[in-house]
Design an enzyme around this catalytic site. Structure first.
Site, short mmCIF file in Angstrom:
data_model
loop_
_atom_site.label_atom_id
_atom_site.label_comp_id
_atom_site.label_asym_id
_atom_site.label_seq_id
_atom_site.Cartn_x
_atom_site.Cartn_y
_atom_site.Cartn_z
N HIS A 133 6.81 -1.53 -10.44
CA HIS A 133 5.76 -0.68 -9.87
C HIS A 133 5.39 0.42 -10.87
CE1 HIS A 133 3.98 0.74 -5.76
NE2 HIS A 133 3.13 0.91 -6.76
N GLU A 148 11.42 -1.91 -2.56
CA GLU A 148 11.45 -1.40 -3.92
C GLU A 148 12.50 -0.30 -4.06
OE1 GLU A 148 7.52 -0.14 -4.99
OE2 GLU A 148 6.68 -2.15 -4.88
N ARG A 206 -0.11 -4.20 -2.98
CA ARG A 206 1.03 -3.78 -2.18
C ARG A 206 1.83 -5.01 -1.78
NH1 ARG A 206 0.38 0.39 -4.13
NH2 ARG A 206 0.13 2.46 -3.17
#
Length: 321
Positions: free
Chosen positions: A278, A259, A230
């Protein structure tokens, strides 16, 4: 027959959607934006929510759904779900434990190899017809180097196994000592002695900004930092400073605090930085596995059947309440 209402906040894999559509005892609703969510919760009594990593399920949302029994996440991390509030409300929080361990481990090692061997620049060199620049190529190998793993859970163990096969020495720091053939060290020792450091921790109040200014000051100047956990585990300001001032040699990640990142994010302008969007878990195999597992467990709970063991993240707290 009174059908149960399941609200999807995001799309799911095709196979998982087929399972939902074939469930004649369920009514499948979609709420992919604020307007559609508002419409659905005004017209239906929601029994379950299924989301992935983007759809937010906070206390204020739960308060509007008095019959909500299950909040399910097609994945492992639960950053987008207020688990504490769900537990207080007696709502089961379901995830897909260990479903992405193999693919995230692969992605971690891929990023490490790309960074260590300077592969992105090497490939770009040829694509740009700069073959002659091979004379100035700078890269190295992982064999014989020390990999420090922070967080020896399912993913950390798989990363360690692959790294060992590549000839790396693996050391680790975790919340507790694990039954693994790798050396357990304190965090300071790991930071000071590792040639590469890989993060495999959940984001909590204890791990947020764990890699801060002090941590960067202890790392080797040739150290590579890999993050597929993370973004918030790393202080982003100090990360940029550390890279720009050559306190560490490189950074690769599949996760960021923001993000997607801003177009002018200075981190993206650095040559010693590799970022993927991601997508470590978005291989077809793992994505389908996570979604179908989560859908099946959600349906089982709504039908008062036994779901897969360990899929209810807050089971212990609910049982003790």
């Amino acid at each position: 027959m009174n059908k149960k209402n399941i609200l999807l906040l995001e799309t799911v894999a095709e196979d998982a959607m087929s399972i939902l559509e074939e469930a004649s005892d369920m009514n499948i609703l979609t709420g992919f934006d604020e307007t559609s969510v508002t419409s659905q919760i005004q017209n239906y009594s929601i029994d379950a929510i299924i989301t992935r990593g983007k759809g937010q399920v906070r206390d204020s949302f739960m308060a509007q759904l008095p019959n909500l029994k299950v909040i399910s996440r097609c994945g492992v991390g639960l950053d987008n779900i207020d688990v504490s509030s769900a537990t207080k409300r007696g709502i089961k929080v379901v995830n897909a434990p260990n479903s992405n361990a193999d693919t995230i481990a692969e992605h971690t090692i891929a990023l490490l190899l790309m960074l260590q061997r300077n592969l992105y620049n090497a490939v770009t060199m040829v694509k740009e017809n700069r073959w002659q620049d091979r004379g100035s190529y700078v890269g190295d190998e992982t064999h014989g180097k020390t990999l420090g793993i922070i967080g020896m859970g399912n993913i950390g163990k798989k990363v360690a196994k692959i790294a060992s096969a590549l000839g790396m020495k693996v050391i680790y720091w975790s919340s507790k000592k694990e039954d693994v053939p790798y050396t357990f060290v304190d965090l300071d020792t790991l930071l000071k002695t590792s040639d590469s450091i890989s993060l495999h921790l959940p984001l909590t109040s204890k791990t947020e900004n764990l890699i801060d200014k002090a941590a960067f000051s202890k790392m080797k100047t040739n150290a590579l930092l890999i993050n597929t956990a993370r973004g918030g585990i790393i202080d982003q300001k100090e990360l940029f400073q550390g890279l720009e001032n050559k306190k560490i040699a490189g950074f690769a990640a599949d996760v960021l605090v923001e993000e997607p990142p801003a177009k002018n994010d200075p981190l993206l302008q650095l040559k010693n930085v590799l970022i993927t969007a991601h997508l470590g878990s978005l291989t077809k195999t793992t994505y389908t596995k996570m979604c179908t597992m989560t859908v099946k467990n959600t349906l089982a709970i709504l039908r008062n059947e036994a779901p897969m063991e360990n899929c209810v993240f807050n089971k212990k707290e609910l049982d003790n309440s």
